[in-house]
Design a protein around this motif. Structure first.
Motif, PDB file in Angstrom:
ATOM      1  N   LYS A  81       4.154   5.560   2.514  1.00 47.84           N
ATOM      2  CA  LYS A  81       4.523   7.023   2.592  1.00 47.84           C
ATOM      3  C   LYS A  81       4.745   7.241   4.003  1.00 47.84           C
ATOM      4  O   LYS A  81       5.427   8.225   4.704  1.00 47.84           O
ATOM      5  N   ASN A 113       7.698  -1.307  -2.378  1.00 47.31           N
ATOM      6  CA  ASN A 113       6.475  -1.520  -3.052  1.00 47.31           C
ATOM      7  C   ASN A 113       6.280  -2.940  -3.562  1.00 47.31           C
ATOM      8  O   ASN A 113       6.663  -3.061  -4.389  1.00 47.31           O
ATOM      9  N   LYS A 163       0.809  -1.278   0.027  1.00 44.69           N
ATOM     10  CA  LYS A 163       0.105   0.269  -0.091  1.00 44.69           C
ATOM     11  C   LYS A 163       0.898   1.131   0.139  1.00 44.69           C
ATOM     12  O   LYS A 163       1.652   1.398   0.965  1.00 44.69           O
ATOM     13  N   ASP A 164       0.555   1.997  -1.068  1.00 46.83           N
ATOM     14  CA  ASP A 164       1.530   3.353  -1.106  1.00 46.83           C
ATOM     15  C   ASP A 164       1.252   4.354  -0.002  1.00 46.83           C
ATOM     16  O   ASP A 164       2.411   4.864   0.388  1.00 46.83           O
ATOM     17  N   ASP A 165       0.252   4.575   0.627  1.00 48.21           N
ATOM     18  CA  ASP A 165      -0.212   5.158   1.731  1.00 48.21           C
ATOM     19  C   ASP A 165       0.570   4.694   2.828  1.00 48.21           C
ATOM     20  O   ASP A 165       1.134   5.509   3.680  1.00 48.21           O
ATOM     21  N   LYS A 174       4.977  -3.827  -6.894  1.00 49.59           N
ATOM     22  CA  LYS A 174       5.636  -3.547  -8.145  1.00 49.59           C
ATOM     23  C   LYS A 174       7.074  -4.413  -8.421  1.00 49.59           C
ATOM     24  O   LYS A 174       7.660  -4.308  -9.460  1.00 49.59           O
TER      25      LYS A 174
END
Length: 404
Positions: free
Chosen positions: A234, A245, A229-231, A248
């Motif tokens: 971050k 990630n 999850k990108d959030d 990816k």
């Protein structure tokens, strides 16, 4: 009689805020209470007015139907509160004290407790070693996502804060002492993090973020966090972590080599547990993925801290072996690399006092690290749904509106 409300598991992936019994100093019959624990007198306990109580990823496993938790179970094992009633046999805890409640219920008298192994106390759960509030197979003790809760063995268990005014100022940090801060710290500590270590943390949920912050406190030179999850990634980056990630990149070692110059770290932490997913875009659930991955990317002789939850019964698992907790783990790889494995619940009392001091001194910024987000008791069902979607937040329930 005074009322009480709590967050109740209602099955089918849902929770509701319902009227529940006001606690007294007896463990009454109810969902998940073993017959031999019914009627257990707790004059060594106290009644707390709950100030904060947090939603945990372990709660989500039950709500998703991935355990044998019974409907009607009052949830919540992360509890901080004010003492409003004291049992006859309580000597040192006083009315008005504000305290953190370790999520492990422990008697303080058995051999395990005397050895600081409070996560496997032998006197509080007749069915297996160890107990917790509001959790499946953990003795049937009523959970604390409520307005009021009973805490047994108070003199032994409660971590009383030295100054009430200071405690309320730091409450979003102190509320993490009941579980995720000691659990994250335990993962990093048992993995062997020390000054200069390079560390991989699998999972950027609240426990993974707590483990990452703990690794920093222990002196790690680089902390790499992997998630899908990108959030969440971050959020890990917000306090100085490197991130990968895993949707990816399915070859973690290559990503670690780009960051460190070598494809391995000194030690790793599994903060994901049995609902792990394979790596790469569109990957499906693969419960042994994290365990096999951290063995692959941890150098020979390294340590693996595994605070992520694994269960003996998973009715929602995709294969029959996983339904009984039997996973396809490459144990031979770990053996060949002479890895050390540290598993099981965290003995929260082993760490919570020192971590409290780190919070009160300003050294630890755990609420910031996990993005503590305050909600009301009535907002708890929505908090569960948001947390289940993977938001980068640690939801803190404020049942009485006591927080500024």
């Amino acid at each position: 009689m005074q009322g009480n409300r709590g967050v109740v598991y209602t099955g089918n992936g849902s929770v509701e805020v319902q009227d529940i019994k006001y606690p007294d100093l007896v463990l009454r019959d109810g969902p998940g209470v073993p017959k031999s624990n019914v009627g257990r007198k707790c004059e060594h306990g106290v009644i707390l007015k709950v100030i904060t109580t947090n939603i945990c990823g372990s709660d989500q496993h039950m709500v998703r139907g991935r355990t044998t938790a019974p409907e009607g179970l009052v949830l919540g094992h992360e509890i901080t509160g004010e003492v409003i009633e004291v049992g006859r046999d309580v000597e040192f805890v006083k009315k008005g004290d504000i305290a953190s409640v370790p999520f492990n219920i422990a008697c303080g008298r058995c051999v395990m407790c005397r050895e600081q192994k409070t996560h496997i106390c032998t006197n509080v759960n007749p069915e297996r070693p160890g107990a917790a509030y509001g959790y499946v197979d953990m003795g049937g003790w009523v959970g604390g996502q409520s307005e009021y809760v009973m805490v047994p063995y108070a003199d032994f268990q409660l971590l009383v804060f030295p100054d009430k005014e200071q405690a309320m100022e730091k409450i979003l940090d102190l509320t993490m002492l009941s579980d995720i801060f000691p659990t994250g710290y335990h993962g990093a500590y048992t993995a062997g993090v020390r000054t200069g270590s390079t560390v991989y943390i699998a999972g950027a949920g609240p426990v993974g973020l707590a483990a990452a912050h703990s690794a920093q406190l222990l002196g790690a030179s680089r902390v790499i966090v992997g998630d899908m999850k990108d959030d969440r990634l971050k959020q890990a980056e917000s306090f100085g972590c490197d991130t990968v990630n895993l949707t990816k990149h399915d070859r973690l070692g290559e990503q670690i080599e780009q960051l460190l110059g070598v494809p391995e770290v000194d030690c790793s932490v599994d903060a994901v547990g049995f609902e792990a997913s394979g790596h790469g875009e569109g990957a499906e659930e693969k419960p042994a993925q994290v365990l096999n991955t951290i063995m692959d990317v941890t150098q020979a002789g390294g340590g693996l801290g595994i605070p992520g939850l694994y269960v003996t019964e998973d009715p929602g698992a995709s294969d029959k072996d996983a339904q009984t907790g039997s996973l396809k783990v490459r144990f031979g790889l770990g053996w060949a690399k002479a890895h050390s494995f540290a598993t099981g619940q965290t003995p929260a009392m082993k760490y919570n006092r020192d971590l409290m001091r780190a919070v009160l001194s300003g050294q630890a910024q755990i609420a910031k690290a996990v993005n503590a987000t305050v909600i009301s008791l009535d907002e708890a069902p929505g908090g569960y749904k948001d947390f289940d979607s993977g938001v980068a937040k640690k939801f803190v329930i404020d049942p009485h509106g006591m927080l500024k």
